[in-house]
Design a protein around this motif. Structure first.
Motif, PDB file in Angstrom:
ATOM      1  N   TRP A   1       9.235   3.404  -5.135  1.00 51.57           N
ATOM      2  CA  TRP A   1       9.215   3.275  -6.596  1.00 51.57           C
ATOM      3  C   TRP A   1       8.489   4.472  -7.183  1.00 51.57           C
ATOM      4  CZ3 TRP A   1       5.085   1.416 -10.136  1.00 51.57           C
ATOM      5  CH2 TRP A   1       5.556   1.246 -11.456  1.00 51.57           C
ATOM      6  N   ARG A   2       9.100   5.122  -8.158  1.00 55.91           N
ATOM      7  CA  ARG A   2       8.551   6.325  -8.782  1.00 55.91           C
ATOM      8  C   ARG A   2       8.229   7.384  -7.735  1.00 55.91           C
ATOM      9  NH1 ARG A   2       8.291   5.896 -13.855  1.00 55.91           N
ATOM     10  NH2 ARG A   2       6.984   7.764 -14.068  1.00 55.91           N
ATOM     11  N   ASP A   3       9.078   7.443  -6.709  1.00 54.10           N
ATOM     12  CA  ASP A   3       8.999   8.379  -5.586  1.00 54.10           C
ATOM     13  C   ASP A   3       7.848   8.083  -4.633  1.00 54.10           C
ATOM     14  OD1 ASP A   3      10.405  10.560  -4.333  1.00 54.10           O
ATOM     15  OD2 ASP A   3       8.673  11.820  -4.759  1.00 54.10           O
ATOM     16  N   VAL A   4       7.077   7.047  -4.886  1.00 54.20           N
ATOM     17  CA  VAL A   4       5.987   6.659  -3.989  1.00 54.20           C
ATOM     18  C   VAL A   4       6.538   5.700  -2.942  1.00 54.20           C
ATOM     19  CG1 VAL A   4       3.716   5.592  -3.810  1.00 54.20           C
ATOM     20  CG2 VAL A   4       4.309   6.924  -5.850  1.00 54.20           C
ATOM     21  N   ILE A   5       6.211   5.967  -1.680  1.00 54.66           N
ATOM     22  CA  ILE A   5       6.653   5.109  -0.586  1.00 54.66           C
ATOM     23  C   ILE A   5       5.562   4.080  -0.317  1.00 54.66           C
ATOM     24  CG2 ILE A   5       7.397   5.012   1.825  1.00 54.66           C
ATOM     25  CD1 ILE A   5       8.221   7.980   1.522  1.00 54.66           C
ATOM     26  N   PHE A   6       5.908   2.810  -0.508  1.00 55.12           N
ATOM     27  CA  PHE A   6       4.985   1.699  -0.299  1.00 55.12           C
ATOM     28  C   PHE A   6       5.372   0.956   0.976  1.00 55.12           C
ATOM     29  CE2 PHE A   6       4.988   2.404  -4.865  1.00 55.12           C
ATOM     30  CZ  PHE A   6       3.664   2.224  -5.237  1.00 55.12           C
ATOM     31  N   VAL A   7       4.374   0.405   1.648  1.00 54.69           N
ATOM     32  CA  VAL A   7       4.629  -0.441   2.807  1.00 54.69           C
ATOM     33  C   VAL A   7       3.832  -1.734   2.689  1.00 54.69           C
ATOM     34  CG1 VAL A   7       5.175   1.434   4.395  1.00 54.69           C
ATOM     35  CG2 VAL A   7       2.796   0.671   4.178  1.00 54.69           C
ATOM     36  N   ASN A   8       4.409  -2.783   3.222  1.00 55.64           N
ATOM     37  CA  ASN A   8       3.690  -4.047   3.394  1.00 55.64           C
ATOM     38  C   ASN A   8       3.607  -4.289   4.899  1.00 55.64           C
ATOM     39  OD1 ASN A   8       4.561  -7.484   3.299  1.00 55.64           O
ATOM     40  ND2 ASN A   8       2.514  -6.671   3.008  1.00 55.64           N
ATOM     41  N   ILE A   9       2.508  -3.845   5.475  1.00 56.59           N
ATOM     42  CA  ILE A   9       2.374  -3.850   6.930  1.00 56.59           C
ATOM     43  C   ILE A   9       2.388  -5.265   7.484  1.00 56.59           C
ATOM     44  CG2 ILE A   9       0.840  -3.233   8.850  1.00 56.59           C
ATOM     45  CD1 ILE A   9      -0.006  -0.785   7.165  1.00 56.59           C
ATOM     46  N   GLY A  10       1.760  -6.198   6.785  1.00 58.49           N
ATOM     47  CA  GLY A  10       1.732  -7.578   7.255  1.00 58.49           C
ATOM     48  C   GLY A  10       3.066  -8.276   7.154  1.00 58.49           C
ATOM     49  N   GLY A  11       3.945  -7.786   6.271  1.00 64.42           N
ATOM     50  CA  GLY A  11       5.298  -8.301   6.178  1.00 64.42           C
ATOM     51  C   GLY A  11       5.470  -9.571   5.381  1.00 64.42           C
ATOM     52  N   GLU A  12       4.414 -10.085   4.760  1.00 56.58           N
ATOM     53  CA  GLU A  12       4.513 -11.381   4.090  1.00 56.58           C
ATOM     54  C   GLU A  12       4.215 -11.332   2.603  1.00 56.58           C
ATOM     55  OE1 GLU A  12       2.199 -14.258   6.181  1.00 56.58           O
ATOM     56  OE2 GLU A  12       3.333 -14.042   8.043  1.00 56.58           O
ATOM     57  N   ALA A  13       4.025 -10.155   2.027  1.00 57.29           N
ATOM     58  CA  ALA A  13       3.803 -10.057   0.585  1.00 57.29           C
ATOM     59  C   ALA A  13       5.090 -10.414  -0.147  1.00 57.29           C
ATOM     60  CB  ALA A  13       3.356  -8.649   0.220  1.00 57.29           C
ATOM     61  N   PRO A  14       4.981 -10.841  -1.406  1.00 58.36           N
ATOM     62  CA  PRO A  14       6.201 -11.011  -2.207  1.00 58.36           C
ATOM     63  C   PRO A  14       6.995  -9.709  -2.233  1.00 58.36           C
ATOM     64  CG  PRO A  14       4.282 -11.898  -3.364  1.00 58.36           C
ATOM     65  CD  PRO A  14       3.758 -11.159  -2.159  1.00 58.36           C
ATOM     66  N   ALA A  15       8.279  -9.798  -2.484  1.00 58.70           N
ATOM     67  CA  ALA A  15       9.105  -8.597  -2.613  1.00 58.70           C
ATOM     68  C   ALA A  15       8.449  -7.643  -3.600  1.00 58.70           C
ATOM     69  CB  ALA A  15      10.498  -8.973  -3.089  1.00 58.70           C
ATOM     70  N   PHE A  16       8.591  -6.327  -3.333  1.00 58.72           N
ATOM     71  CA  PHE A  16       7.926  -5.354  -4.194  1.00 58.72           C
ATOM     72  C   PHE A  16       8.306  -5.561  -5.659  1.00 58.72           C
ATOM     73  CE2 PHE A  16       7.421  -1.421  -6.508  1.00 58.72           C
ATOM     74  CZ  PHE A  16       6.155  -1.009  -6.126  1.00 58.72           C
TER      75      PHE A  16
ATOM     76  N   ALA B   1       0.840  -1.192   0.000  1.00 53.72           N
ATOM     77  CA  ALA B   1       0.000   0.000   0.000  1.00 53.72           C
ATOM     78  C   ALA B   1       0.879   1.248   0.000  1.00 53.72           C
ATOM     79  CB  ALA B   1      -0.923   0.008   1.216  1.00 53.72           C
ATOM     80  N   ALA B   2       0.416   2.290  -0.671  1.00 53.85           N
ATOM     81  CA  ALA B   2       1.152   3.555  -0.733  1.00 53.85           C
ATOM     82  C   ALA B   2       0.810   4.420   0.474  1.00 53.85           C
ATOM     83  CB  ALA B   2       0.816   4.294  -2.023  1.00 53.85           C
ATOM     84  N   ILE B   3       1.841   5.065   1.056  1.00 50.43           N
ATOM     85  CA  ILE B   3       1.605   5.919   2.228  1.00 50.43           C
ATOM     86  C   ILE B   3       2.166   7.323   2.085  1.00 50.43           C
ATOM     87  CG2 ILE B   3       1.523   3.953   3.815  1.00 50.43           C
ATOM     88  CD1 ILE B   3       4.378   4.908   4.767  1.00 50.43           C
ATOM     89  N   GLY B   4       3.058   7.573   1.127  1.00 46.55           N
ATOM     90  CA  GLY B   4       3.660   8.899   1.048  1.00 46.55           C
ATOM     91  C   GLY B   4       4.580   9.028  -0.149  1.00 46.55           C
ATOM     92  N   PHE B   5       5.324  10.144  -0.166  1.00 51.90           N
ATOM     93  CA  PHE B   5       6.205  10.465  -1.287  1.00 51.90           C
ATOM     94  C   PHE B   5       7.594  10.812  -0.775  1.00 51.90           C
ATOM     95  CE2 PHE B   5       1.951  11.353  -2.810  1.00 51.90           C
ATOM     96  CZ  PHE B   5       1.959  10.807  -4.091  1.00 51.90           C
ATOM     97  N   GLY B   6       8.599  10.336  -1.483  1.00 52.41           N
ATOM     98  CA  GLY B   6       9.966  10.656  -1.113  1.00 52.41           C
ATOM     99  C   GLY B   6      10.261  12.143  -1.168  1.00 52.41           C
ATOM    100  N   LYS B   7       9.601  12.864  -2.056  1.00 50.17           N
ATOM    101  CA  LYS B   7       9.876  14.297  -2.197  1.00 50.17           C
ATOM    102  C   LYS B   7       9.510  15.074  -0.928  1.00 50.17           C
ATOM    103  CE  LYS B   7       5.557  16.045  -2.698  1.00 50.17           C
ATOM    104  NZ  LYS B   7       5.004  17.260  -2.063  1.00 50.17           N
ATOM    105  N   ASP B   8       8.693  14.493  -0.054  1.00 53.22           N
ATOM    106  CA  ASP B   8       8.310  15.173   1.186  1.00 53.22           C
ATOM    107  C   ASP B   8       9.368  15.057   2.283  1.00 53.22           C
ATOM    108  OD1 ASP B   8       5.901  16.173   0.227  1.00 53.22           O
ATOM    109  OD2 ASP B   8       4.804  14.353   0.739  1.00 53.22           O
TER     110      ASP B   8
END
Length: 379
Positions: A147-162, A41-48
């Motif tokens: 990726w593309r300056d979007v900060i993604f997180v996998n909160i559950g920790g078990e998704a495949p690598a981004f 899931a996306a939560i923010g931007f690196g530019k911030d």
């Protein structure tokens, strides 16, 4: 749990997601615990947080998170809570001049989350205690990827690598794997929508509404110039073979991304990467839209526009940047009444999720099917 098997049926016989998926608190909680926890899931931007030591707290679906730019320039994401008494560590975006320090008892963490100082933990003037092992008490790290300056997180920790989860989309847009330039406040737009987050995704995925909702855009990028994109489970959207808006009166254009194939001379694509980021690419700029759900009936939308060349920051492009941002602000504003009207419609007890057009609604059905699969028990 609502039976969603019909949503996953072939588009010709499927209904859309039922009303409860848009207005039901239980379903919203279920989404938070499944599709948002289990995916990227996306939560923010690196530019911030552009410089080392910059931090930005956010609340994502009720969880306090902290985005941190470390000394090496890498972005870390932590749960924004001290390991001592559960105090929120950072309450506003800022540039740190030292460690991440808890305002309650001054326990201090470095920018990679390691606990470094525990003042008076063993009594007045005694900063160490055998039963408090700093190595065992780092900040709670959240799996993240940029990726593309979007900060993604996998909160559950078990998704495949981004890189694996997003591989089909990364491959599709491989030509755009280049540095992105954000020019500041004049390239940012935000909205608060009185609708469920999914309606913003659904509306973005399809071009069917273009002549009715976006008449100006349809004047140079017509419905018949568009095609559907639904290659894999993780994303859907639409593309156009004709995108050439007039940005300046004298015919000037922004610098293009280098090395693009002829597909992009007049082409553009708009893809929703599930669950909550909407992306667009053109030969001279790109954008990303982050959707932050705020309960069942409200969504905060943050739009960031990026360019291909540092030269676009200059004063000679200022008027063109403003025109481009205003153009997109107008387009996205035209969608507000639509998504909010669909949200109000989800309170109609007789509405059954709707009938899809097998020709025009394929991306929307693709997204509905993804949501239904994520919310349904494993077979």
């Amino acid at each position: 749990m609502i039976d969603l098997r019909n949503v996953m049926s072939p588009i010709e016989s499927a209904n859309g997601l039922p009303n409860a998926c848009y207005v039901g608190e239980d379903m919203f909680d279920h989404e938070r615990e499944t599709l948002f926890q289990d995916s990227w899931a996306a939560i923010g931007f690196g530019k911030d947080i552009p410089r080392p030591g910059m931090v930005q707290p956010i609340e994502f679906l009720g969880m306090p998170l902290l985005m941190v730019r470390n000394a090496d320039g890498r972005i870390n994401v932590f749960q924004n809570v001290c390991r001592h008494r559960g105090m929120i560590l950072i309450d506003k975006p800022q540039q740190l001049r030292g460690p991440i320090t808890c305002p309650y008892h001054a326990w201090a963490y470095d920018l990679d989350g390691q606990l470094r100082r525990t003042p008076h933990v063993g009594g007045s003037g005694i900063d160490n205690l055998d039963s408090v092992n700093k190595c065992d008490l780092p900040l709670i790290s959240v799996r993240s990827h940029v990726w593309r300056d979007v900060i993604f997180v996998n909160i559950g920790g078990e998704a495949p690598a981004f890189g694996d989860a997003a591989a089909p989309l990364i491959d599709r847009w491989q030509e755009f794997e280049k540095p992105l330039v954000h020019t500041g406040a004049d390239s940012s737009i935000s909205f608060t929508l009185d609708c469920n987050w999914k309606l913003a995704v659904e509306n973005y995925c399809e071009a069917y509404h273009l002549p009715f909702v976006h008449p100006a855009l349809n004047s140079y990028s017509r419905l018949e110039d568009h095609y559907n994109i639904l290659d894999t489970d993780g994303f859907a959207g639409q593309g156009t073979t004709v995108y050439q808006p007039q940005i300046s009166a004298d015919g000037r254009r922004f610098p293009r991304f280098e090395g693009l194939s002829s597909q992009w001379d007049a082409g553009a694509e708009y893809i929703a990467f599930f669950p909550n980021v909407l992306l667009g690419v053109h030969n001279d700029h790109a954008f990303a839209i982050l959707l932050r759900p705020d309960g069942t009936g409200r969504t905060h939308e943050q739009v960031e526009i990026y360019y291909a060349d540092e030269a676009v920051r200059g004063d000679e492009f200022a008027e063109m940047r403003a025109t481009n941002t205003e153009m997109w602000r107008t387009v996205f504003s035209e969608d507000v009444d639509v998504v909010e009207g669909m949200q109000r419609g989800r309170h109609a007890s007789g509405y059954d999720g709707g009938k899809f057009s097998a020709v025009m609604d394929a991306p929307t059905h693709h997204f509905h099917s993804w949501v239904a699969t994520a919310l349904s028990p494993a077979p």
